[in-house]
Design an enzyme around this catalytic site. Sequence first.
Site, mmCIF file in Angstrom:
data_model
loop_
_atom_site.group_PDB
_atom_site.id
_atom_site.type_symbol
_atom_site.label_atom_id
_atom_site.label_comp_id
_atom_site.label_asym_id
_atom_site.label_seq_id
_atom_site.Cartn_x
_atom_site.Cartn_y
_atom_site.Cartn_z
ATOM 1 N N HIS A 1 0.833 -1.204 0.000
ATOM 2 C CA HIS A 1 0.000 0.000 0.000
ATOM 3 C C HIS A 1 0.870 1.257 0.000
ATOM 4 C CE1 HIS A 1 -3.058 2.900 1.065
ATOM 5 N NE2 HIS A 1 -2.218 3.335 1.961
ATOM 6 N N CYS B 1 3.309 -6.272 -22.945
ATOM 7 C CA CYS B 1 2.776 -5.592 -21.767
ATOM 8 C C CYS B 1 3.545 -5.953 -20.494
ATOM 9 C CB CYS B 1 1.290 -5.893 -21.594
ATOM 10 S SG CYS B 1 0.941 -7.656 -21.427
ATOM 11 N N GLU C 1 2.962 -15.741 -22.616
ATOM 12 C CA GLU C 1 3.790 -15.712 -21.397
ATOM 13 C C GLU C 1 4.270 -17.108 -21.006
ATOM 14 O OE1 GLU C 1 1.307 -14.016 -18.292
ATOM 15 O OE2 GLU C 1 -0.485 -14.802 -19.265
ATOM 16 N N ASP D 1 6.273 -13.269 -16.798
ATOM 17 C CA ASP D 1 6.100 -14.717 -16.667
ATOM 18 C C ASP D 1 6.888 -15.479 -17.724
ATOM 19 O OD1 ASP D 1 4.678 -15.008 -14.361
ATOM 20 O OD2 ASP D 1 2.713 -14.995 -15.294
#
Length: 573
Positions: free
Chosen positions: A189, A502, A431, A455
């Site tokens: 966070h 991406c 991937e 990945d």
Amino acid sequence: MLKGVAASPGIAIGKAFLYTKEKVTINVEKIEESKVEEEIAKFRKALEVTQEEIEKIKEKALKEFGKEKAEIFEAHLMLASDPELIEGVENMIKTELVTADNAVNKVIEQNASVMESLNDEYLKERAVDLRDVGNRIIENLLGVKSVNLSDLEEEVVVIARDLTPSDTATMKKEMVLGFATDVGGRTSHTAIMARSLEIPAVVGLGNVTSQVKAGDLVIVDGLEGIVIVNPDEKTVEDYKSKKESYEKKVEGLKQLKDLPAETPDGKKVMLAANIGTPKDVASALANGAEGVGLFRTEFLYMDRNSLPSEEEQFEAYKEVVEKMGGRPVTIRTLDIGGDKELPYLDMPKEMNPFLGYRAIRLCLDRPDIFKTQLRAILRASAYGNVQIMYPMISSVEEVRKANSILEEVKAELDREGVKYDKEIKVGIMVEIPSAAVTADILAKEVDFFSIGTNDLTQYTLAVDRMNEHVKEYYQPFHPAILRLVKMVIDAAHKEGKFAAMCGEMAGDPLAAVILLGLGLDEFSMSATSIPEIKNIIRNVEYEKAKEIAEKALNMSEAREIEKMMKDVIKDIG
């Protein structure tokens, strides 16, 4: 000098503010049976006060940070109203004859420990949220008022073990120069908020709170992931100069926002943004994104007790599509499972979650979940330029099965008279090595490829990218990765399809020229990386990039390729 994780770029130089919370003493004495109802009443009152406080924080977060950050406190409200949690506390008071604060502490800790034991970074970090809510209830039970960051009266660098959502939402942000924390990673966070607020941050430092005293001069280097405590004069001057250069560079790159990503000899590529929620669109557009190359939809499924409805998903997708104003938006279908568990789905425990029941495998096994999402995406396609992307494809059979379900959904919508884009493009993430090696077969079945290098690298090199003991083996510039990337791009072009990327590599300045030279059509990345990649593309001839890519493909070591690219980028300037 302390080394941690570079969580938010930039450099902060300032006085340390050591943010430590007063240790609350839990009353561990047993209570009389006659006092049980009194303790339960105290708990319910504290719960009510806590819910009111969180509601106020949520309103403040909505005003100052927007809807996405306010949703964190919507999740906090859900936790503070969770019937299971409330029942657990009240039962413990009744059966174990403990005080309300002791019962809250025990129940919260049991639940948070379960979250932390899961093999999922996201859920581990949500344990922070649960403890945040628990601490607030306990403080209200005991009448303790914590110091908070809204009391800051001067500009400081905040040093903390960790920062909770409540801490960052209530802080006086104009007084915070930077963050440095003991714990946390890129997805914590604190890191997310720091990037959102454009505050330099380094997290995961291990022991920064024990190395720094209040008032110490501190440098936070969010570019390199370094914190320097009480630097000498020369180091301060060097970092002031580095800070000025970085800020000038950022300002200069902003001027490129409306210019095309085009080489001096006329080769154009598309630069798109990876987003996680509708709120991220503003940053994408501010940084000159020409589209959304990856819309991660998992946010809709997390921090809740049940699956999102079709309507809820449709509204989120439609919001992004409309905000992008006709620019392409590639929506990735649900990529969850294995390492990202959803508590409300009965998912198996797995030895190797990254090789397990996840992403397209889960969706094909649960067509009810898949169809709901596909209906929402198709409906949103009536409002702009939408593309569908399936994750974790390993074979042509999976594509055919997924497309078959998509056709069923289209037929349903046709019968209902619901509008959608009949020509919607459908692509896959490449991937898994088997998808890259059979890209020539897959290219005949889809409209586009998007290479997920994170990945693809870990699967090809057999390296767990979350495991710091083998991090030196995780090499995106490994010759095997570059060759697979070339294979995928060539296979797409042979069938007249476009090839995107991406993964993190798309936003890596060292990779930009090689990817350009290999013929990549679309680079999709974190929005803040777009200006720098655009600058590189606008300053290198396409023909030169092809030569460099060819040279890289013939090198034998990742570090050799990286060294060459550092020199290339230096020359570009």
